[in-house]
Design a protein around this motif. Structure first.
Motif, mmCIF file in Angstrom:
data_model
loop_
_atom_site.group_PDB
_atom_site.id
_atom_site.type_symbol
_atom_site.label_atom_id
_atom_site.label_comp_id
_atom_site.label_asym_id
_atom_site.label_seq_id
_atom_site.Cartn_x
_atom_site.Cartn_y
_atom_site.Cartn_z
ATOM 1 N N GLY A 206 48.039 -45.889 28.927
ATOM 2 C CA GLY A 206 48.774 -45.431 27.760
ATOM 3 C C GLY A 206 49.829 -46.441 27.332
ATOM 4 N N LEU A 207 50.551 -46.999 28.302
ATOM 5 C CA LEU A 207 51.536 -48.036 27.989
ATOM 6 C C LEU A 207 50.862 -49.282 27.441
ATOM 7 N N TRP A 208 49.731 -49.630 28.001
ATOM 8 C CA TRP A 208 48.944 -50.775 27.521
ATOM 9 C C TRP A 208 48.571 -50.567 26.049
ATOM 10 N N ASP A 209 48.076 -49.397 25.737
ATOM 11 C CA ASP A 209 47.653 -49.090 24.369
ATOM 12 C C ASP A 209 48.833 -49.132 23.407
ATOM 13 N N LEU A 210 49.962 -48.554 23.793
ATOM 14 C CA LEU A 210 51.128 -48.527 22.910
ATOM 15 C C LEU A 210 51.695 -49.929 22.684
ATOM 16 N N THR A 211 51.695 -50.745 23.731
ATOM 17 C CA THR A 211 52.175 -52.122 23.592
ATOM 18 C C THR A 211 51.265 -52.914 22.657
ATOM 19 N N ALA A 212 49.962 -52.744 22.825
ATOM 20 C CA ALA A 212 49.008 -53.437 21.949
ATOM 21 C C ALA A 212 49.172 -52.987 20.499
ATOM 22 N N ARG A 213 49.441 -51.691 20.284
ATOM 23 C CA ARG A 213 49.634 -51.190 18.928
ATOM 24 C C ARG A 213 50.848 -51.839 18.260
ATOM 25 N N GLN A 214 51.908 -52.037 19.052
ATOM 26 C CA GLN A 214 53.103 -52.687 18.509
ATOM 27 C C GLN A 214 52.796 -54.112 18.058
ATOM 28 N N ILE A 215 52.012 -54.816 18.850
ATOM 29 C CA ILE A 215 51.662 -56.196 18.497
ATOM 30 C C ILE A 215 50.771 -56.224 17.261
ATOM 31 N N LEU A 216 49.799 -55.318 17.199
ATOM 32 C CA LEU A 216 48.913 -55.267 16.030
ATOM 33 C C LEU A 216 49.689 -54.874 14.776
ATOM 34 N N GLN A 217 50.687 -54.001 14.928
ATOM 35 C CA GLN A 217 51.507 -53.630 13.779
ATOM 36 C C GLN A 217 52.282 -54.832 13.261
ATOM 37 N N TYR A 218 52.769 -55.653 14.175
ATOM 38 C CA TYR A 218 53.469 -56.875 13.786
ATOM 39 C C TYR A 218 52.544 -57.787 12.970
ATOM 40 N N ALA A 219 51.312 -57.951 13.452
ATOM 41 C CA ALA A 219 50.355 -58.801 12.739
ATOM 42 C C ALA A 219 49.993 -58.210 11.383
ATOM 43 N N GLU A 220 49.848 -56.892 11.291
ATOM 44 C CA GLU A 220 49.527 -56.255 10.021
ATOM 45 C C GLU A 220 50.671 -56.409 9.030
ATOM 46 N N LEU A 222 52.618 -58.912 8.776
ATOM 47 C CA LEU A 222 52.519 -60.270 8.241
ATOM 48 C C LEU A 222 51.398 -60.367 7.226
ATOM 49 N N THR A 223 50.273 -59.747 7.510
ATOM 50 C CA THR A 223 49.122 -59.789 6.609
ATOM 51 C C THR A 223 49.446 -59.151 5.270
ATOM 52 N N GLU A 224 50.193 -58.048 5.307
ATOM 53 C CA GLU A 224 50.504 -57.330 4.071
ATOM 54 C C GLU A 224 51.719 -57.910 3.353
ATOM 55 N N GLY A 225 52.352 -58.912 3.934
ATOM 56 C CA GLY A 225 53.459 -59.565 3.260
ATOM 57 C C GLY A 225 54.820 -58.998 3.561
ATOM 58 N N SER A 226 54.893 -57.835 4.253
ATOM 59 C CA SER A 226 56.197 -57.249 4.514
ATOM 60 C C SER A 226 56.983 -58.037 5.556
ATOM 61 N N GLY A 227 56.286 -58.877 6.280
ATOM 62 C CA GLY A 227 56.973 -59.696 7.270
ATOM 63 C C GLY A 227 57.295 -61.086 6.745
ATOM 64 N N GLY A 228 57.053 -61.331 5.485
ATOM 65 C CA GLY A 228 57.309 -62.647 4.914
ATOM 66 C C GLY A 228 56.065 -63.513 4.997
ATOM 67 N N THR A 229 55.946 -64.465 4.074
ATOM 68 C CA THR A 229 54.756 -65.311 4.035
ATOM 69 C C THR A 229 54.941 -66.625 4.784
ATOM 70 N N LYS A 230 56.174 -67.076 4.919
ATOM 71 C CA LYS A 230 56.420 -68.343 5.592
ATOM 72 C C LYS A 230 56.078 -68.218 7.076
ATOM 73 N N GLY A 231 55.173 -69.044 7.519
ATOM 74 C CA GLY A 231 54.789 -69.037 8.925
ATOM 75 C C GLY A 231 53.937 -67.855 9.319
ATOM 76 N N ALA A 232 53.370 -67.128 8.349
ATOM 77 C CA ALA A 232 52.588 -65.930 8.662
ATOM 78 C C ALA A 232 51.361 -66.267 9.497
ATOM 79 N N TRP A 233 50.733 -67.391 9.180
ATOM 80 C CA TRP A 233 49.542 -67.775 9.951
ATOM 81 C C TRP A 233 49.913 -67.996 11.411
ATOM 82 N N ARG A 234 51.002 -68.739 11.661
ATOM 83 C CA ARG A 234 51.429 -68.962 13.043
ATOM 84 C C ARG A 234 51.823 -67.636 13.703
ATOM 85 N N GLY A 235 52.419 -66.760 12.957
ATOM 86 C CA GLY A 235 52.802 -65.462 13.518
ATOM 87 C C GLY A 235 51.595 -64.670 13.985
ATOM 88 N N ARG A 236 50.512 -64.708 13.190
ATOM 89 C CA ARG A 236 49.297 -63.996 13.596
ATOM 90 C C ARG A 236 48.656 -64.657 14.806
#
Length: 270
Positions: A206-220, A222-236
């Motif tokens: 369960g902790l593994w799944d929740l941690t992975a979800r947090q990381i995927l949310q971070y990547a999403e 960036l993809t949707e632009g809410s995390g900024g576009t500068k360095g988005a590729w490196r962020g993903r």
């Protein structure tokens, strides 16, 4: 059947004793208390540990309990359960001690034809409710622990990503992630020492799944632009690197804590 309550009671006492001696702020030794992590101290308690262990034990003995009930229904067909004689039925029959080893023929019916489907449906519903309660308790406990781990920069890989994910190199993100995960390891080892093996695996996954979800949310983000576009590729790219670190970490921790009790499915991605 008579050994089940004793085994369950022993399991409860063992869990409570382990938790009390290792975690409890009143009864645990000073050295033990120093090793207790904030996630354990604020994210769960002995009552949750007992509940998870007890529900898991109950699920494990459900087939045995069902067989015992079937035997009772077969050997005592005149009870209120089988014949519907009221809530309590005949008091003499209710209070009569059942035979230690009732003789039941192989061809005998387990239930009355009219009550068998109803009893089977009630039992299936009971098993479903226990299983639902077990998974709900695991989920709530994992979420509470995850929140505690996420609030501390020392144990949050998401914190490292949001702070350095857009600029840091992959090797730098690996080091930052491994540092945070290594600080998470003591929490898992405390859980492994006080919980049933299968409960520990479910909680860790369960902790593994929740941690992975947090990381995927971070990547999403960036993809949707809410995390900024500068360095988005490196962020993903860094998010993918951190996700791999998390997967390796939980596989290693579950394997080392379970030892010979490890099952192949335990290491499948949640």
């Amino acid at each position: 059947g008579s050994s089940t309550p004793k085994d369950s009671s022993t399991s409860k006492r063992r869990t409570a004793w382990k938790w009390t001696s290792a975690v409890d702020p009143v009864n645990a030794s000073v050295d033990a208390q120093e090793g207790v992590t904030d996630a354990i101290r604020h994210g769960t308690n002995v009552l949750q540990a007992l509940l998870m262990n007890t529900l898991r034990r109950l699920l494990a003995v459900m087939p045995q309990i069902e067989s015992t009930i079937q035997l009772w229904c077969d050997s005592r067909p005149e009870t209120s359960l089988a014949r519907g004689e009221g809530e309590l039925g005949n008091s003499a029959q209710v209070n009569r001690r059942p035979e230690a080893h009732p003789s039941v023929g192989r061809s005998a019916k387990l239930y009355d034809a009219g009550t068998s489907p109803e009893l089977g449906a009630l039992w299936a519903q009971l098993v479903k409710e226990v299983r639902t309660e077990y998974y709900a308790t695991i989920t709530l406990t994992a979420e509470a622990l995850s929140r505690q781990l996420s609030t501390s920069a020392a144990t949050s890989v998401q914190h490292s990503l949001r702070r350095s994910g857009l600029e840091a190199s992959e090797s730098s993100m690996v080091r930052k992630s491994e540092r945070a995960l290594n600080h998470t390891s003591p929490t898992l080892h405390i859980l492994a020492s006080a919980l049933d093996n299968r409960v520990f695996v479910a909680l860790s996954r369960g902790l593994w799944d929740l941690t992975a979800r947090q990381i995927l949310q971070y990547a999403e983000d960036l993809t949707e632009g809410s995390g900024g576009t500068k360095g988005a590729w490196r962020g993903r790219q860094n998010a993918a690197v951190v996700l791999a670190c998390v997967e390796n970490f939980f596989k290693h921790e579950i394997s080392s804590c379970m030892g010979n009790d490890l099952q192949p499915k335990d290491l499948d991605p949640p």
